[in-house]
Design a protein around this motif. Structure first.
Motif, PDB file in Angstrom:
ATOM      1  N   ASP A 240       0.847  -1.193   0.000  1.00  0.00           N
ATOM      2  CA  ASP A 240       0.000   0.000   0.000  1.00  0.00           C
ATOM      3  C   ASP A 240       0.879   1.238   0.000  1.00  0.00           C
ATOM      4  O   ASP A 240       2.025   1.206   0.492  1.00  0.00           O
ATOM      5  N   PHE A 241       0.342   2.344  -0.519  1.00  0.00           N
ATOM      6  CA  PHE A 241       1.110   3.572  -0.663  1.00  0.00           C
ATOM      7  C   PHE A 241       0.394   4.754  -0.010  1.00  0.00           C
ATOM      8  O   PHE A 241      -0.834   4.809   0.037  1.00  0.00           O
ATOM      9  N   SER A 242       1.205   5.688   0.462  1.00  0.00           N
ATOM     10  CA  SER A 242       0.681   6.936   1.013  1.00  0.00           C
ATOM     11  C   SER A 242       0.276   7.864  -0.122  1.00  0.00           C
ATOM     12  O   SER A 242       0.402   7.525  -1.306  1.00  0.00           O
ATOM     13  N   ASN A 243      -0.187   9.049   0.237  1.00  0.00           N
ATOM     14  CA  ASN A 243      -0.347  10.100  -0.759  1.00  0.00           C
ATOM     15  C   ASN A 243       1.016  10.423  -1.371  1.00  0.00           C
ATOM     16  O   ASN A 243       2.065  10.231  -0.750  1.00  0.00           O
ATOM     17  N   THR A 244       0.988  10.945  -2.582  1.00  0.00           N
ATOM     18  CA  THR A 244       2.219  11.320  -3.283  1.00  0.00           C
ATOM     19  C   THR A 244       2.913  12.473  -2.567  1.00  0.00           C
ATOM     20  O   THR A 244       2.265  13.445  -2.194  1.00  0.00           O
ATOM     21  N   PHE A 245       4.253  12.360  -2.382  1.00  0.00           N
ATOM     22  CA  PHE A 245       4.988  13.468  -1.763  1.00  0.00           C
ATOM     23  C   PHE A 245       5.925  14.179  -2.745  1.00  0.00           C
ATOM     24  O   PHE A 245       6.457  15.243  -2.438  1.00  0.00           O
ATOM     25  N   PHE A 246       6.106  13.583  -3.943  1.00  0.00           N
ATOM     26  CA  PHE A 246       6.943  14.226  -4.963  1.00  0.00           C
ATOM     27  C   PHE A 246       6.616  13.585  -6.304  1.00  0.00           C
ATOM     28  O   PHE A 246       6.307  12.397  -6.369  1.00  0.00           O
ATOM     29  N   VAL A 247       6.660  14.396  -7.362  1.00  0.00           N
ATOM     30  CA  VAL A 247       6.411  13.859  -8.707  1.00  0.00           C
ATOM     31  C   VAL A 247       7.662  14.076  -9.558  1.00  0.00           C
ATOM     32  O   VAL A 247       8.097  15.208  -9.765  1.00  0.00           O
ATOM     33  N   SER A 248       8.227  12.988 -10.013  1.00  0.00           N
ATOM     34  CA  SER A 248       9.389  13.038 -10.888  1.00  0.00           C
ATOM     35  C   SER A 248       8.989  12.486 -12.253  1.00  0.00           C
ATOM     36  O   SER A 248       7.801  12.422 -12.588  1.00  0.00           O
ATOM     37  N   GLY A 249       9.965  12.102 -13.038  1.00  0.00           N
ATOM     38  CA  GLY A 249       9.705  11.513 -14.343  1.00  0.00           C
ATOM     39  C   GLY A 249      10.984  10.924 -14.889  1.00  0.00           C
ATOM     40  O   GLY A 249      12.088  11.339 -14.510  1.00  0.00           O
ATOM     41  N   ILE A 250      10.864   9.943 -15.741  1.00  0.00           N
ATOM     42  CA  ILE A 250      12.045   9.322 -16.330  1.00  0.00           C
ATOM     43  C   ILE A 250      12.580  10.201 -17.453  1.00  0.00           C
ATOM     44  O   ILE A 250      11.825  10.679 -18.301  1.00  0.00           O
TER      45      ILE A 250
ATOM     46  N   GLU B  11       6.309  10.012 -12.647  1.00  0.00           N
ATOM     47  CA  GLU B  11       6.634   9.089 -11.560  1.00  0.00           C
ATOM     48  C   GLU B  11       6.237   9.687 -10.205  1.00  0.00           C
ATOM     49  O   GLU B  11       6.968  10.501  -9.642  1.00  0.00           O
ATOM     50  N   PRO B  12       5.071   9.316  -9.663  1.00  0.00           N
ATOM     51  CA  PRO B  12       4.682   9.807  -8.342  1.00  0.00           C
ATOM     52  C   PRO B  12       5.385   9.015  -7.230  1.00  0.00           C
ATOM     53  O   PRO B  12       5.221   7.800  -7.129  1.00  0.00           O
ATOM     54  N   TYR B  13       6.172   9.692  -6.409  1.00  0.00           N
ATOM     55  CA  TYR B  13       6.846   9.045  -5.283  1.00  0.00           C
ATOM     56  C   TYR B  13       5.906   9.026  -4.076  1.00  0.00           C
ATOM     57  O   TYR B  13       5.245  10.019  -3.778  1.00  0.00           O
ATOM     58  N   ALA B  14       5.911   7.898  -3.366  1.00  0.00           N
ATOM     59  CA  ALA B  14       5.064   7.768  -2.173  1.00  0.00           C
ATOM     60  C   ALA B  14       5.757   6.866  -1.155  1.00  0.00           C
ATOM     61  O   ALA B  14       6.688   6.128  -1.490  1.00  0.00           O
ATOM     62  N   LEU B  15       5.311   6.948   0.097  1.00  0.00           N
ATOM     63  CA  LEU B  15       5.807   6.069   1.150  1.00  0.00           C
ATOM     64  C   LEU B  15       5.109   4.725   1.000  1.00  0.00           C
ATOM     65  O   LEU B  15       3.913   4.662   0.712  1.00  0.00           O
TER      66      LEU B  15
ATOM     67  N   ASP C  60      -4.038   5.175   6.623  1.00  0.00           N
ATOM     68  CA  ASP C  60      -4.870   6.365   6.825  1.00  0.00           C
ATOM     69  C   ASP C  60      -4.221   7.342   7.799  1.00  0.00           C
ATOM     70  O   ASP C  60      -4.221   8.561   7.584  1.00  0.00           O
ATOM     71  N   ALA C  61      -3.643   6.796   8.889  1.00  0.00           N
ATOM     72  CA  ALA C  61      -2.985   7.655   9.877  1.00  0.00           C
ATOM     73  C   ALA C  61      -1.753   8.328   9.283  1.00  0.00           C
ATOM     74  O   ALA C  61      -1.495   9.519   9.525  1.00  0.00           O
ATOM     75  N   VAL C  62      -0.987   7.582   8.488  1.00  0.00           N
ATOM     76  CA  VAL C  62       0.190   8.158   7.824  1.00  0.00           C
ATOM     77  C   VAL C  62      -0.231   9.264   6.870  1.00  0.00           C
ATOM     78  O   VAL C  62       0.397  10.332   6.817  1.00  0.00           O
ATOM     79  N   ASP C  63      -1.296   9.051   6.118  1.00  0.00           N
ATOM     80  CA  ASP C  63      -1.766  10.080   5.177  1.00  0.00           C
ATOM     81  C   ASP C  63      -2.169  11.362   5.908  1.00  0.00           C
ATOM     82  O   ASP C  63      -1.860  12.466   5.455  1.00  0.00           O
ATOM     83  N   ARG C  64      -2.854  11.215   7.026  1.00  0.00           N
ATOM     84  CA  ARG C  64      -3.259  12.399   7.804  1.00  0.00           C
ATOM     85  C   ARG C  64      -2.027  13.163   8.289  1.00  0.00           C
ATOM     86  O   ARG C  64      -1.947  14.391   8.166  1.00  0.00           O
ATOM     87  N   ALA C  65      -1.070  12.419   8.841  1.00  0.00           N
ATOM     88  CA  ALA C  65       0.144  13.052   9.365  1.00  0.00           C
ATOM     89  C   ALA C  65       0.995  13.633   8.244  1.00  0.00           C
ATOM     90  O   ALA C  65       1.592  14.714   8.377  1.00  0.00           O
ATOM     91  N   LEU C  66       1.046  12.937   7.112  1.00  0.00           N
ATOM     92  CA  LEU C  66       1.857  13.375   5.969  1.00  0.00           C
ATOM     93  C   LEU C  66       1.308  14.658   5.359  1.00  0.00           C
ATOM     94  O   LEU C  66       2.072  15.578   5.028  1.00  0.00           O
ATOM     95  N   MET C  67      -0.006  14.740   5.193  1.00  0.00           N
ATOM     96  CA  MET C  67      -0.588  15.914   4.546  1.00  0.00           C
ATOM     97  C   MET C  67      -0.395  17.175   5.376  1.00  0.00           C
ATOM     98  O   MET C  67      -0.335  18.284   4.831  1.00  0.00           O
TER      99      MET C  67
ATOM    100  N   ARG D 198      -3.464  19.172  -2.773  1.00  0.00           N
ATOM    101  CA  ARG D 198      -4.733  18.441  -2.793  1.00  0.00           C
ATOM    102  C   ARG D 198      -4.617  16.978  -2.351  1.00  0.00           C
ATOM    103  O   ARG D 198      -5.625  16.344  -2.058  1.00  0.00           O
ATOM    104  N   GLY D 199      -3.402  16.455  -2.299  1.00  0.00           N
ATOM    105  CA  GLY D 199      -3.242  15.040  -1.954  1.00  0.00           C
ATOM    106  C   GLY D 199      -3.650  14.167  -3.129  1.00  0.00           C
ATOM    107  O   GLY D 199      -4.652  14.446  -3.795  1.00  0.00           O
ATOM    108  N   SER D 200      -2.891  13.147  -3.391  1.00  0.00           N
ATOM    109  CA  SER D 200      -3.189  12.263  -4.525  1.00  0.00           C
ATOM    110  C   SER D 200      -2.680  10.865  -4.248  1.00  0.00           C
ATOM    111  O   SER D 200      -1.574  10.683  -3.740  1.00  0.00           O
ATOM    112  N   LYS D 201      -3.497   9.884  -4.596  1.00  0.00           N
ATOM    113  CA  LYS D 201      -3.089   8.481  -4.517  1.00  0.00           C
ATOM    114  C   LYS D 201      -3.065   7.833  -5.902  1.00  0.00           C
ATOM    115  O   LYS D 201      -3.061   6.611  -6.025  1.00  0.00           O
TER     116      LYS D 201
END
Length: 293
Positions: free
Chosen positions: A129-139, A230-234, A245-252, A283-286
């Motif tokens: 499972d993944f958190s919300n995206t914290f950075f967007v990169s690309g190849i 490339e969306p990076y996530a935890l 869910d708890a990580v997403d709340r704390a992360l946002m 806005r947060g994104s999964k």
């Protein structure tokens, strides 16, 4: 499973039904319990964070074993917010690891979350499972400045890729498709630094890798356009819903405030932020990485 057993029972008669029912009472099958990392963290006051050992500027471990990078700063701040939610201090135990290790470490319970530069892909979401995206990169595609023919978007030659990465899988599919791109062979590398070194040594013609992770070098240039998003996530254990869910709340709380911008500045990422990253912070994104090949 149930439908199959009922069919079998009807075919075998009432005697087998009775025998099977007796067996069910004497040897019940235990369903595997879903992971509950949040309850464990609340009880023990400890969280085990996996940290990529060589994915600067996002995550790395220095010669003294000290972690650093943008993702590491984000994870530490996220844990502080998790402490406030749980109402207790939380000790962070760091588990340095290499690129392919986190999946096994999560399954075995040796880490509770991976802090690195992991792309959230639909394929990986089958395992974790993944958190919300914290950075967007690309190849991106890098090449030797002296070999300008590789600025051509259809020329790759001997292409270096990080083994087992998203980039490697994409390149494998492109080679298999036998389209208009000119690809001679794939050259697996263990790190982005090794990829650049092979370019400079003329052991590879191009490097196909996450744009932010390709080391800067005066002898190396890049194509202007990105090949992917490339969306990076935890990354966390599959099915660990309460913890995710708890990580997403704390992360946002980290991403939507001034901390994220400061962490990016500290990691020298200011000039590498594209428009998608601040939007994900707001806005947060999964959303997983779009399937482009």
């Amino acid at each position: 499973m149930t439908k199959h057993l009922k069919t079998h029972w009807r075919a075998c008669g009432l005697a087998l039904i009775a025998a099977t029912a007796q067996l069910a009472f004497t040897a019940p099958v235990q369903a595997q319990a879903a992971p509950d990392t949040l309850a464990k963290v609340r009880s023990e006051g400890v969280i085990r964070l996996g940290v990529r050992d060589n994915a600067a500027p996002f995550a790395y471990v220095d010669a003294k074993g000290k972690p650093g990078g943008f993702t590491w700063d984000v994870c530490r701040a996220m844990v502080k917010n998790l402490e406030a939610e749980l109402g207790r201090p939380i000790e962070i135990k760091v588990v340095p690891n290499a690129f392919a290790a986190p999946f096994d470490l999560l399954k075995d319970g040796r880490i509770d979350m991976q802090c690195g530069a992991t792309t959230h892909s639909a394929e990986r979401a089958k395992q974790a499972d993944f958190s919300n995206t914290f950075f967007v990169s690309g190849i991106a595609v890098a090449y030797r400045k002296e070999d300008v023919q590789y600025a051509n978007p259809l020329k790759f030659g001997r292409v270096a890729v990080l083994a087992n990465s998203t980039a490697a899988k994409i390149m494998e599919r492109r080679m298999g498709a036998k389209g208009s791109a000119s690809i001679d062979t794939m050259v697996p590398v263990k790190s982005y630094e090794e990829g650049v070194a092979k370019l400079k040594a003329k052991e590879a013609d191009t490097l196909f890798a996450d744009s932010v992770l390709i080391p800067l070098d005066p002898a190396i240039d890049r194509r202007r356009s990105l090949e992917t998003v490339e969306p990076y996530a935890l990354m966390m254990r599959k099915g660990d819903r309460a913890f995710v869910d708890a990580v997403d709340r704390a992360l946002m709380k980290v991403l939507s405030g001034p901390q994220a911008r400061q962490f990016a500045t500290d990691a020298k990422l200011d000039g590498r932020l594209n428009v998608l990253t601040p939007e994900a912070w707001r806005r947060g994104s999964k959303e997983p990485a779009p399937q482009m090949y």
